[in-house]
Design a protein around this motif. Sequence first.
Motif, PDB file in Angstrom:
ATOM      1  N   LEU A  55      35.662  39.759  -7.777  1.00  7.88           N
ATOM      2  CA  LEU A  55      34.256  40.696  -6.893  1.00  7.88           C
ATOM      3  C   LEU A  55      33.917  40.501  -6.298  1.00  7.88           C
ATOM      4  O   LEU A  55      32.965  39.338  -5.851  1.00  7.88           O
ATOM      5  N   SER A  56      33.038  41.457  -4.495  1.00  8.15           N
ATOM      6  CA  SER A  56      32.403  41.599  -4.149  1.00  8.15           C
ATOM      7  C   SER A  56      31.341  41.492  -5.359  1.00  8.15           C
ATOM      8  O   SER A  56      31.390  42.333  -6.342  1.00  8.15           O
ATOM      9  N   ASN A  57      30.154  41.433  -4.529  1.00 12.65           N
ATOM     10  CA  ASN A  57      29.115  41.734  -4.182  1.00 12.65           C
ATOM     11  C   ASN A  57      27.937  42.294  -3.703  1.00 12.65           C
ATOM     12  O   ASN A  57      27.847  42.590  -2.578  1.00 12.65           O
ATOM     13  N   GLN A  58      26.351  41.949  -4.047  1.00 12.50           N
ATOM     14  CA  GLN A  58      25.700  42.743  -3.255  1.00 12.50           C
ATOM     15  C   GLN A  58      25.966  41.677  -1.898  1.00 12.50           C
ATOM     16  O   GLN A  58      25.102  43.162  -0.816  1.00 12.50           O
ATOM     17  N   TRP A  59      26.164  40.616  -1.729  1.00 11.51           N
ATOM     18  CA  TRP A  59      25.962  40.002  -0.508  1.00 11.51           C
ATOM     19  C   TRP A  59      27.303  41.025   0.224  1.00 11.51           C
ATOM     20  O   TRP A  59      27.710  40.051   1.014  1.00 11.51           O
ATOM     21  N   GLY A  60      28.906  40.926  -0.779  1.00 13.67           N
ATOM     22  CA  GLY A  60      30.080  41.029  -0.337  1.00 13.67           C
ATOM     23  C   GLY A  60      31.214  40.333  -0.831  1.00 13.67           C
ATOM     24  O   GLY A  60      30.633  39.778  -1.875  1.00 13.67           O
ATOM     25  N   PRO A  61      32.396  40.238   0.233  1.00 16.72           N
ATOM     26  CA  PRO A  61      33.356  39.486  -0.755  1.00 16.72           C
ATOM     27  C   PRO A  61      32.842  37.646  -1.019  1.00 16.72           C
ATOM     28  O   PRO A  61      31.904  37.338  -0.917  1.00 16.72           O
ATOM     29  N   SER A  62      33.669  37.552  -1.995  1.00 11.37           N
ATOM     30  CA  SER A  62      33.771  36.392  -2.143  1.00 11.37           C
ATOM     31  C   SER A  62      34.799  35.265  -1.662  1.00 11.37           C
ATOM     32  O   SER A  62      35.637  36.345  -2.805  1.00 11.37           O
ATOM     33  N   TRP A  63      35.082  34.884  -1.529  1.00 12.51           N
ATOM     34  CA  TRP A  63      36.048  33.457  -1.855  1.00 12.51           C
ATOM     35  C   TRP A  63      36.637  32.365  -2.121  1.00 12.51           C
ATOM     36  O   TRP A  63      37.242  31.704  -1.751  1.00 12.51           O
ATOM     37  N   GLY A  64      35.821  32.304  -3.862  1.00 10.57           N
ATOM     38  CA  GLY A  64      35.490  31.075  -4.393  1.00 10.57           C
ATOM     39  C   GLY A  64      34.483  31.418  -5.432  1.00 10.57           C
ATOM     40  O   GLY A  64      34.183  32.309  -5.810  1.00 10.57           O
ATOM     41  N   GLU A  65      34.555  30.269  -5.735  1.00  6.44           N
ATOM     42  CA  GLU A  65      33.294  30.573  -7.213  1.00  6.44           C
ATOM     43  C   GLU A  65      31.613  30.362  -7.143  1.00  6.44           C
ATOM     44  O   GLU A  65      31.550  28.470  -5.813  1.00  6.44           O
ATOM     45  N   GLN A  66      30.826  30.997  -6.677  1.00  3.88           N
ATOM     46  CA  GLN A  66      30.024  30.902  -5.551  1.00  3.88           C
ATOM     47  C   GLN A  66      28.496  29.640  -6.367  1.00  3.88           C
ATOM     48  O   GLN A  66      28.210  30.225  -7.381  1.00  3.88           O
ATOM     49  N   THR A  67      28.323  29.060  -6.061  1.00  7.09           N
ATOM     50  CA  THR A  67      26.898  27.571  -6.312  1.00  7.09           C
ATOM     51  C   THR A  67      25.805  28.336  -5.331  1.00  7.09           C
ATOM     52  O   THR A  67      24.666  28.696  -5.953  1.00  7.09           O
ATOM     53  N   HIS A  68      26.177  27.221  -4.170  1.00  5.44           N
ATOM     54  CA  HIS A  68      25.234  27.165  -3.498  1.00  5.44           C
ATOM     55  C   HIS A  68      25.192  26.892  -1.549  1.00  5.44           C
ATOM     56  O   HIS A  68      26.484  26.750  -1.846  1.00  5.44           O
ATOM     57  N   GLU A  69      24.487  27.802  -0.787  1.00  7.85           N
ATOM     58  CA  GLU A  69      24.408  27.506   0.375  1.00  7.85           C
ATOM     59  C   GLU A  69      23.658  26.507   0.786  1.00  7.85           C
ATOM     60  O   GLU A  69      22.156  27.269   0.788  1.00  7.85           O
ATOM     61  N   ASN A  70      23.860  25.939   2.433  1.00  8.80           N
ATOM     62  CA  ASN A  70      22.841  25.082   2.410  1.00  8.80           C
ATOM     63  C   ASN A  70      22.546  25.145   4.436  1.00  8.80           C
ATOM     64  O   ASN A  70      23.802  24.985   5.076  1.00  8.80           O
ATOM     65  N   VAL A  71      21.574  25.437   4.187  1.00 10.31           N
ATOM     66  CA  VAL A  71      21.517  25.918   6.416  1.00 10.31           C
ATOM     67  C   VAL A  71      20.665  25.893   6.488  1.00 10.31           C
ATOM     68  O   VAL A  71      18.966  25.310   6.172  1.00 10.31           O
ATOM     69  N   TYR A  72      20.932  25.359   7.636  1.00  7.76           N
ATOM     70  CA  TYR A  72      20.340  24.033   9.149  1.00  7.76           C
ATOM     71  C   TYR A  72      20.584  24.687   9.759  1.00  7.76           C
ATOM     72  O   TYR A  72      21.098  25.180  10.861  1.00  7.76           O
TER      73      TYR A  72
END
Length: 478
Positions: free
Chosen positions: A417-434
């Motif tokens: 299902l989509s959520n507040q951020w938009g579509p999901s392409w898998g099971e979401q845990t965390h993301e790191n951005v540099y």
Amino acid sequence: MPLAVAASFSLLSGVASLPAEAQILPGGNSAVGLEPSLAVNNELGKDNQYPQQFSAPYGATHFFGDWWGAQTWLQDHGIHILVDVHEELAGNFRGGWRQGVTNAGQVGVETDVDWGKLTNAKFMDGFWTHMMVVNGHGQNLSTQYIGDAIGGVQQIYGARGNVVAHLVYLWGEKTFLHNRIDVSAGWIPVGSFFAASPLYCMFMNVAMCGNPAPNKYTQGNRDWPSGNLGFVVRVNPTRDTYIMAGLFAVSPHSFNGGISGWAWAQDGLGKFSSPVEVAWMPHWGRNKLDGHYKAGFSYDNSRYADLYSDINGNSWQETGLPERMHAGRASAWVQLDQMLIRNGAGPTNGLIALAGYMWTDGQTTAMAHHAWAGMVETGAPWGRPLDSIGAMYQWLDMSRAVLLQQESSRALGLPYLSNQWGPSWGEQTHENVYELFYNAHVAPGLTLQPDFQYINRPGGTTTFHDAAVMGLQFNVVL
């Protein structure tokens, strides 16, 4: 590239020899729309002059100078107009869903009116109005090529609607008791006042720009370019401290004010969010090293559905029973920035360290935690005082409830299902951005910013490989 950008580039040879003028921030990037965050970061003036408002909110640095005398005449009469063209070209040359390049941008018009100066009426002293409209265009690299709806690499894309003039904000502001009390009321981006810093939009990644996620993706705390109907009261007990509180009508719709931002009288506006923030803005040592230390809390008294649990605590996707409803949604944040070395006058002219953390109730919000740390520096040490350079790390942690929902979807053979951020392409845990950028002052009012971002676990999943993105941000204040 849009015609406005090409036309501006064609004029570079005629303005490159003009003398450099001071920017409101080193580099001057993302100038349009920063007025609220500039305002709340400002201490009470020594002479009690405009503690939140600015006599010229974005200074007088324009690509076309003073508009052949028009800017000077307007500002002498209390009218401040800024037209800003902002473009962000980005491409992922490695990883993600697939390789691609997109451009996203906007044209924004800001108008700030000092009604005391305009009317010469004593009772209008200290009363301003602020209005901004934008026209957005382009495509989103993160959702179309990287497979990431969490940490979008372009700050400009989204929520502007397919309209000629999307209203971002329109509010009035009045000061009392020698400017120690400031009241703002109208159509206001909550996130541009609370947990805000003008330093954040020096970075291109949208999870940081303007106001950090996750608050700005919740109905009661929407940030620029969305607004909420409400008011804010800021009190300065001392010159370098403030207490700020607000009350905002919560829109249950995907677009506050409709797709255009002008539909203030939407249905379902019966609930309220109430953010509160305290801040200390010290100046350390003989070099007056500026710091900003803030903490805040917000509560939205709306009812929201649990992302996973039904009325008995089981998966509502599996049982078919109604979702469990939660009365209220809370969020909290702490943030700081501190100048370590001063390179010249002004609150941002030096080496600055910044960090922060934000939490939102994860039972009803797909992202629960966000932490960040970074540095920004002006180009003064190498003879480019109007340039700036910066580096940032972000940790974006999704909630336990959304992960349980996605595990349930997989077990049942259902699409995520989509959520507040938009579509999901898998099971979401965390993301790191540099992220690393260099913002170069090319001409008065014009900057170019090469930007590199490395996205670890795009979309918070392992569905796609890590993405490496190169970007080029163009900003001109006309």
